[in-house]
Design a protein around this motif. Structure first.
Motif, PDB file in Angstrom:
ATOM      1  N   ALA A 239       0.851  -1.202   0.000  1.00  0.00           N
ATOM      2  CA  ALA A 239       0.000   0.000   0.000  1.00  0.00           C
ATOM      3  C   ALA A 239       0.888   1.255   0.000  1.00  0.00           C
ATOM      4  O   ALA A 239       1.845   1.344   0.776  1.00  0.00           O
ATOM      5  CB  ALA A 239      -0.905  -0.010   1.224  1.00  0.00           C
ATOM      6  N   VAL A 240       0.572   2.177  -0.871  1.00  0.00           N
ATOM      7  CA  VAL A 240       1.385   3.384  -1.015  1.00  0.00           C
ATOM      8  C   VAL A 240       0.676   4.539  -0.309  1.00  0.00           C
ATOM      9  O   VAL A 240      -0.519   4.786  -0.556  1.00  0.00           O
ATOM     10  CB  VAL A 240       1.589   3.726  -2.517  1.00  0.00           C
ATOM     11  CG1 VAL A 240       2.401   5.004  -2.680  1.00  0.00           C
ATOM     12  CG2 VAL A 240       2.251   2.557  -3.229  1.00  0.00           C
ATOM     13  N   GLU A 241       1.434   5.216   0.559  1.00  0.00           N
ATOM     14  CA  GLU A 241       0.831   6.323   1.312  1.00  0.00           C
ATOM     15  C   GLU A 241       0.352   7.415   0.359  1.00  0.00           C
ATOM     16  O   GLU A 241       1.018   7.747  -0.615  1.00  0.00           O
ATOM     17  CB  GLU A 241       1.834   6.892   2.323  1.00  0.00           C
ATOM     18  CG  GLU A 241       1.153   7.921   3.215  1.00  0.00           C
ATOM     19  CD  GLU A 241       1.968   8.342   4.425  1.00  0.00           C
ATOM     20  OE1 GLU A 241       3.132   7.929   4.552  1.00  0.00           O
ATOM     21  OE2 GLU A 241       1.406   9.110   5.234  1.00  0.00           O
ATOM     22  N   ASN A 242      -0.803   7.952   0.650  1.00  0.00           N
ATOM     23  CA  ASN A 242      -1.469   9.021  -0.116  1.00  0.00           C
ATOM     24  C   ASN A 242      -1.979   8.564  -1.486  1.00  0.00           C
ATOM     25  O   ASN A 242      -2.634   9.342  -2.165  1.00  0.00           O
ATOM     26  CB  ASN A 242      -0.586  10.255  -0.268  1.00  0.00           C
ATOM     27  CG  ASN A 242      -0.219  10.839   1.085  1.00  0.00           C
ATOM     28  OD1 ASN A 242      -1.008  10.728   2.034  1.00  0.00           O
ATOM     29  ND2 ASN A 242       0.961  11.417   1.200  1.00  0.00           N
ATOM     30  N   GLU A 243      -1.667   7.336  -1.879  1.00  0.00           N
ATOM     31  CA  GLU A 243      -2.307   6.781  -3.082  1.00  0.00           C
ATOM     32  C   GLU A 243      -3.337   5.753  -2.650  1.00  0.00           C
ATOM     33  O   GLU A 243      -4.503   5.832  -3.006  1.00  0.00           O
ATOM     34  CB  GLU A 243      -1.272   6.115  -3.990  1.00  0.00           C
ATOM     35  CG  GLU A 243      -0.590   7.086  -4.922  1.00  0.00           C
ATOM     36  CD  GLU A 243       0.432   6.398  -5.812  1.00  0.00           C
ATOM     37  OE1 GLU A 243       0.187   5.257  -6.242  1.00  0.00           O
ATOM     38  OE2 GLU A 243       1.488   7.011  -6.054  1.00  0.00           O
ATOM     39  N   ASP A 244      -2.852   4.759  -1.856  1.00  0.00           N
ATOM     40  CA  ASP A 244      -3.753   3.692  -1.404  1.00  0.00           C
ATOM     41  C   ASP A 244      -4.344   3.989  -0.027  1.00  0.00           C
ATOM     42  O   ASP A 244      -5.427   3.536   0.290  1.00  0.00           O
ATOM     43  CB  ASP A 244      -2.989   2.364  -1.325  1.00  0.00           C
ATOM     44  CG  ASP A 244      -2.487   1.931  -2.680  1.00  0.00           C
ATOM     45  OD1 ASP A 244      -3.264   2.036  -3.655  1.00  0.00           O
ATOM     46  OD2 ASP A 244      -1.315   1.517  -2.781  1.00  0.00           O
ATOM     47  N   TYR A 245      -3.598   4.679   0.792  1.00  0.00           N
ATOM     48  CA  TYR A 245      -4.110   4.940   2.148  1.00  0.00           C
ATOM     49  C   TYR A 245      -3.649   6.309   2.621  1.00  0.00           C
ATOM     50  O   TYR A 245      -2.639   6.829   2.147  1.00  0.00           O
ATOM     51  CB  TYR A 245      -3.621   3.866   3.131  1.00  0.00           C
ATOM     52  CG  TYR A 245      -2.173   3.966   3.542  1.00  0.00           C
ATOM     53  CD1 TYR A 245      -1.791   4.634   4.710  1.00  0.00           C
ATOM     54  CD2 TYR A 245      -1.161   3.400   2.764  1.00  0.00           C
ATOM     55  CE1 TYR A 245      -0.458   4.720   5.087  1.00  0.00           C
ATOM     56  CE2 TYR A 245       0.169   3.485   3.141  1.00  0.00           C
ATOM     57  CZ  TYR A 245       0.518   4.141   4.298  1.00  0.00           C
ATOM     58  OH  TYR A 245       1.829   4.245   4.671  1.00  0.00           O
ATOM     59  N   ASP A 246      -4.441   6.914   3.518  1.00  0.00           N
ATOM     60  CA  ASP A 246      -3.939   8.107   4.191  1.00  0.00           C
ATOM     61  C   ASP A 246      -3.788   7.785   5.669  1.00  0.00           C
ATOM     62  O   ASP A 246      -4.680   7.202   6.296  1.00  0.00           O
ATOM     63  CB  ASP A 246      -4.814   9.331   3.915  1.00  0.00           C
ATOM     64  CG  ASP A 246      -6.147   9.286   4.587  1.00  0.00           C
ATOM     65  OD1 ASP A 246      -6.409  10.123   5.457  1.00  0.00           O
ATOM     66  OD2 ASP A 246      -6.945   8.379   4.247  1.00  0.00           O
ATOM     67  N   ALA A 247      -2.607   8.093   6.186  1.00  0.00           N
ATOM     68  CA  ALA A 247      -2.258   7.698   7.548  1.00  0.00           C
ATOM     69  C   ALA A 247      -3.257   8.292   8.551  1.00  0.00           C
ATOM     70  O   ALA A 247      -3.717   7.599   9.461  1.00  0.00           O
ATOM     71  CB  ALA A 247      -0.832   8.140   7.864  1.00  0.00           C
TER      72      ALA A 247
END
Ligand code: FES
Ligand code: FE
Length: 374
Positions: free
Chosen positions: A309-317
């Motif tokens: 999972a790529v931060e800010n593409e797939d998920y937002d922390a």
């Protein structure tokens, strides 16, 4: 604390005594009988990917480093030099470099703890018996645990025989958020608070929009005196899928097999390791608690998503953290005011609610066993 079954067991009907929350002697005994004996969570394996990677774990008056060796194993080593005792690694995590080097007189140790060189020691000096002292290390579902016990305890898998997180494939996850905070309360107040939801309805309005806050905490599948509680069913409300503000996934790359992602949530509350793990399809959430003194506890929250999972593409922390952060803040406030109240010499423990504080009763029973009070 061990898993036991006994139909005749008498559960404690009221809470811990005042002295259990304020006595330094009792805290020292807890360190010996609980924190140095059991498996304590340290890191996710992805944080120890390459040879020489380490994380440092300070607990119960000890400092231990867990290191990935050249042959790919994990070693837990006491973080002091076998020469004059200087602490070796002062960072909390990172890479040891080419060896573990003591900066006092320059002794160097390999990642497995063997003493490799000791500059200008006498010619007949034998390095062999002067390797670093080791503790125990184990991995379970991609999570790394350390024990400071004299003898290696039964493995984590043996301690948690039916806690099944297989569908979530946590060994293929990574840490997305790690958060530490200090609560001005005894660790048992903090642990009891995390295990019961008697307080949830009036203190956690945000959680109440996502999950049933009147869950009892009693498990269908475990005996009263089990060391842990594992639930396959987490009480999410209709239409809710995970513990986020709106109950919807905040990581598009779900955990587990992409063709059949995990269904529902799993929950583990493991008393003797002071370890809580909740896994939804989009993220998993660990909470651990470490005593710093009788009235101070460090809380650690670890949120994991799929390794790809790529931060800010797939998920937002912040999206996966927000609800946990809010609930943590609410719980911390409750724990701190409880500690302040217990400070009164007139405090006497009140009765447990035998439905909603089931987990606290279970914990107090196991605690009394571990402390030799039964
Ligand atoms: Fe480490 Fe002397 S204390 S080399
Ligand atoms: Fe709470």
């Amino acid at each position: 604390m061990t898993v036991q079954d006994s139909p005749t067991i008498e559960m404690p009907t009221s809470g811990f005594r005042r002295e259990d929350f304020v006595s330094p002697d009792i805290l020292e005994e807890e360190m010996e009988r609980i924190f140095r004996k059991n498996w304590m969570y340290v890191a996710h394996t992805s944080q120890l990917a390459k040879p020489g990677d380490f994380v440092r774990h300070d607990l119960a008056g000890e400092s231990v480093i867990v290191v990935r060796t050249r042959s790919g194993e994990l070693r837990a080593l006491y973080n002091f030099c076998t020469h004059r005792g200087a602490q070796l690694l002062e960072e909390t995590s990172g890479s040891c470099g080419r060896a573990i080097t003591c900066t006092y007189h320059g002794w160097t140790f390999d990642y497995d703890g063997e003493l490799r060189s000791a500059p200008r020691m006498q010619p007949d000096f034998d390095k062999t018996p002067h390797g670093l002292k080791h503790a125990w290390v184990d991995t379970w579902n991609g999570l790394v645990f350390v024990s400071l016990a004299d003898e290696r305890p039964p493995s984590v898998a043996e301690r948690l025989p039916d806690a099944d997180f297989g569908e979530h494939q946590l060994e293929r996850a990574k840490v997305a958020v790690e958060y530490r905070t200090v609560i001005e309360a005894n660790w048992k107040i903090v642990w009891e608070n995390g295990g019961e939801c008697y307080h949830c309805a009036i203190n956690h309005p945000e959680l109440g929009r996502v999950m049933s806050v009147t869950r009892t905490g009693a498990s269908e599948s475990h005996s009263l005196v089990a060391d842990y509680r594992f639930d396959r069913k987490f009480p999410l409300l209709e239409g809710m899928h995970t513990l986020t503000m709106d109950g919807q996934f905040r990581s598009k790359r779900l955990l587990g097999d992409p063709d059949s992602p995990p269904e529902g949530m799993r929950f583990l509350n493991w008393h003797s390791s002071i370890f809580e793990l909740t896994a939804a399809a989009d993220h998993a959430h660990i909470q651990t608690f470490k005593p710093l003194s009788t009235t101070r506890t460090e809380v650690r929250l670890v949120l994991m998503v799929h390794a790809d999972a790529v931060e800010n593409e797939d998920y937002d922390a912040e999206g996966i953290f927000e609800l946990h952060r809010i609930a943590r803040g609410q719980d911390s406030g409750l724990c701190e005011k409880t500690q302040r109240g217990i400070g009164s010499r007139h405090y006497q423990p009140g009765p447990y609610n035998t439905v909603y504080e089931y987990s606290s009763q279970q914990f107090r029973h196991l605690y009394q066993q571990a402390m030799g009070q039964l």
